[in-house]
Design an enzyme around this catalytic site. Structure first.
Site, mmCIF file in Angstrom:
data_model
loop_
_atom_site.group_PDB
_atom_site.id
_atom_site.type_symbol
_atom_site.label_atom_id
_atom_site.label_comp_id
_atom_site.label_asym_id
_atom_site.label_seq_id
_atom_site.Cartn_x
_atom_site.Cartn_y
_atom_site.Cartn_z
ATOM 1 C CG HIS A 32 22.574 -26.273 -9.020
ATOM 2 N ND1 HIS A 32 23.905 -25.468 -9.936
ATOM 3 C CD2 HIS A 32 21.683 -26.356 -10.080
ATOM 4 C CE1 HIS A 32 23.957 -25.691 -10.569
ATOM 5 N NE2 HIS A 32 22.477 -26.323 -10.409
ATOM 6 C CE1 TYR A 79 27.524 -28.417 -9.092
ATOM 7 C CE2 TYR A 79 26.933 -29.999 -7.817
ATOM 8 C CZ TYR A 79 27.042 -28.490 -8.430
ATOM 9 O OH TYR A 79 26.650 -27.643 -7.400
ATOM 10 C CD GLU A 115 22.220 -27.747 -13.834
ATOM 11 O OE1 GLU A 115 21.250 -27.315 -13.859
ATOM 12 O OE2 GLU A 115 23.812 -28.292 -13.820
ATOM 13 C CG ASN A 151 27.767 -21.904 -3.550
ATOM 14 O OD1 ASN A 151 27.115 -22.698 -3.410
ATOM 15 N ND2 ASN A 151 28.631 -21.732 -4.739
ATOM 16 C CE LYS A 153 25.037 -24.961 -5.291
ATOM 17 N NZ LYS A 153 27.077 -25.317 -5.071
HETATM 18 P P1 ATP Z 1 26.433 -23.880 -9.347
HETATM 19 O O1 ATP Z 1 27.339 -25.031 -10.382
HETATM 20 O O2 ATP Z 1 25.754 -24.920 -8.097
HETATM 21 O O3 ATP Z 1 24.643 -23.212 -9.030
HETATM 22 P P2 ATP Z 1 27.984 -21.967 -9.881
HETATM 23 O O4 ATP Z 1 28.029 -22.035 -11.187
HETATM 24 O O5 ATP Z 1 28.189 -20.733 -9.720
HETATM 25 O O6 ATP Z 1 27.866 -22.962 -9.185
HETATM 26 P P3 ATP Z 1 30.564 -24.087 -10.904
HETATM 27 O O7 ATP Z 1 31.339 -23.514 -11.477
HETATM 28 O O8 ATP Z 1 29.316 -24.046 -11.757
HETATM 29 O O9 ATP Z 1 29.556 -22.540 -9.933
HETATM 30 O O10 ATP Z 1 30.680 -24.421 -9.836
HETATM 31 C C1 ATP Z 1 29.714 -25.599 -9.450
HETATM 32 C C2 ATP Z 1 30.051 -25.725 -7.614
HETATM 33 O O11 ATP Z 1 31.014 -26.185 -7.169
HETATM 34 C C3 ATP Z 1 29.895 -24.180 -6.901
HETATM 35 O O12 ATP Z 1 28.131 -23.785 -6.329
HETATM 36 C C4 ATP Z 1 30.360 -24.444 -5.147
HETATM 37 O O13 ATP Z 1 30.140 -24.645 -4.893
HETATM 38 C C5 ATP Z 1 31.646 -25.443 -6.188
HETATM 39 N N1 ATP Z 1 32.766 -24.776 -6.476
HETATM 40 C C6 ATP Z 1 33.511 -23.871 -7.518
HETATM 41 N N2 ATP Z 1 34.631 -23.278 -7.853
HETATM 42 C C7 ATP Z 1 35.172 -23.901 -6.467
HETATM 43 C C8 ATP Z 1 36.095 -23.883 -5.720
HETATM 44 N N3 ATP Z 1 37.479 -23.133 -6.106
HETATM 45 N N4 ATP Z 1 36.397 -24.399 -4.371
HETATM 46 C C9 ATP Z 1 35.784 -25.027 -3.839
HETATM 47 N N5 ATP Z 1 34.305 -25.569 -4.626
HETATM 48 C C10 ATP Z 1 34.325 -24.436 -5.745
HETATM 49 MG MG MG Z 2 27.589 -24.557 -12.315
#
Ligand code: ATP
Ligand code: MG
Length: 137
Positions: free
Chosen positions: A115, A49, A126, A112, A9
């Site tokens: 992804h 997203y 994706e 974080n 990211k």
């Molecule tokens: P990713 O899809 O990025 O691999 P993930 O599958 O672990 O991560 P998701 O639940 O799909 O998590 O959320 C997508 C992204 O949205 C997270 O990686 C993070 O960057 C952001 N995100 C998720 N939860 C929160 C939150 N509570 N507050 C802020 N940002 C969040």
């Molecule tokens: Mg995710």
């Protein structure tokens, strides 16, 4: 061989973490099938997203994902989806297992570093979102 979409990211690229992430991918024997550096528009981040569009963090997340260059990759291997998610660690870095990328490098639940796709259907969507057939080896 399963395939998954991985992204370093914008926070990870800006902080110089591409090399660290690629080293872990190679060490764990995931195969890189496609890779490019892109700077998403907000609309492209919203499309990527779209499953999260009702979430309160959607605006902030798509701002962040379009804030700078990101490295997008297709990774392949046995159980590549679960394997890569295990290497990433939990979404919230505070809950991520020791030695995972997010535990070692993330600074924020949103920023974080990486992804990974979460299921075969999302991986197919994706990988197709970013790469056409000529961009995959
Ligand atoms: P990713 O899809 O990025 O691999 P993930 O599958 O672990 O991560 P998701 O639940 O799909 O998590 O959320 C997508 C992204 O949205 C997270 O990686 C993070 O960057 C952001 N995100 C998720 N939860 C929160 C939150 N509570 N507050 C802020 N940002 C969040
Ligand atoms: Mg995710």
């Amino acid at each position: 061989m399963e395939q998954t979409l991985a992204i370093v990211k914008p926070d990870g690229v800006a902080r110089g973490l591409i090399g660290q992430v690629l080293a872990r991918i190679e060490e764990k024997k995931l195969t890189i099938k496609a890779m490019k550096l892109i700077h998403m528009t907000q609309a492209q981040a919203e499309g990527f997203y779209a499953v999260h569009k009702e979430r309160p963090f959607f605006g902030s997340l798509t701002d962040f994902m379009s804030s700078g260059p990101a490295l997008v990759m297709i990774l392949a291997g046995d159980h590549a989806i679960a394997h890569w998610r295990e290497m990433m660690g939990a979404t919230n870095y505070k809950e991520a297992a020791e030695g995972t990328i997010r535990s070692d490098y993330a600074t924020d639940i949103e920023k974080n570093v990486v992804h990974g796709s979460d299921a075969p259907e999302t991986a197919a969507f994706e990988t197709g979102y970013f790469f056409n057939a000529f961009e995959r080896v």
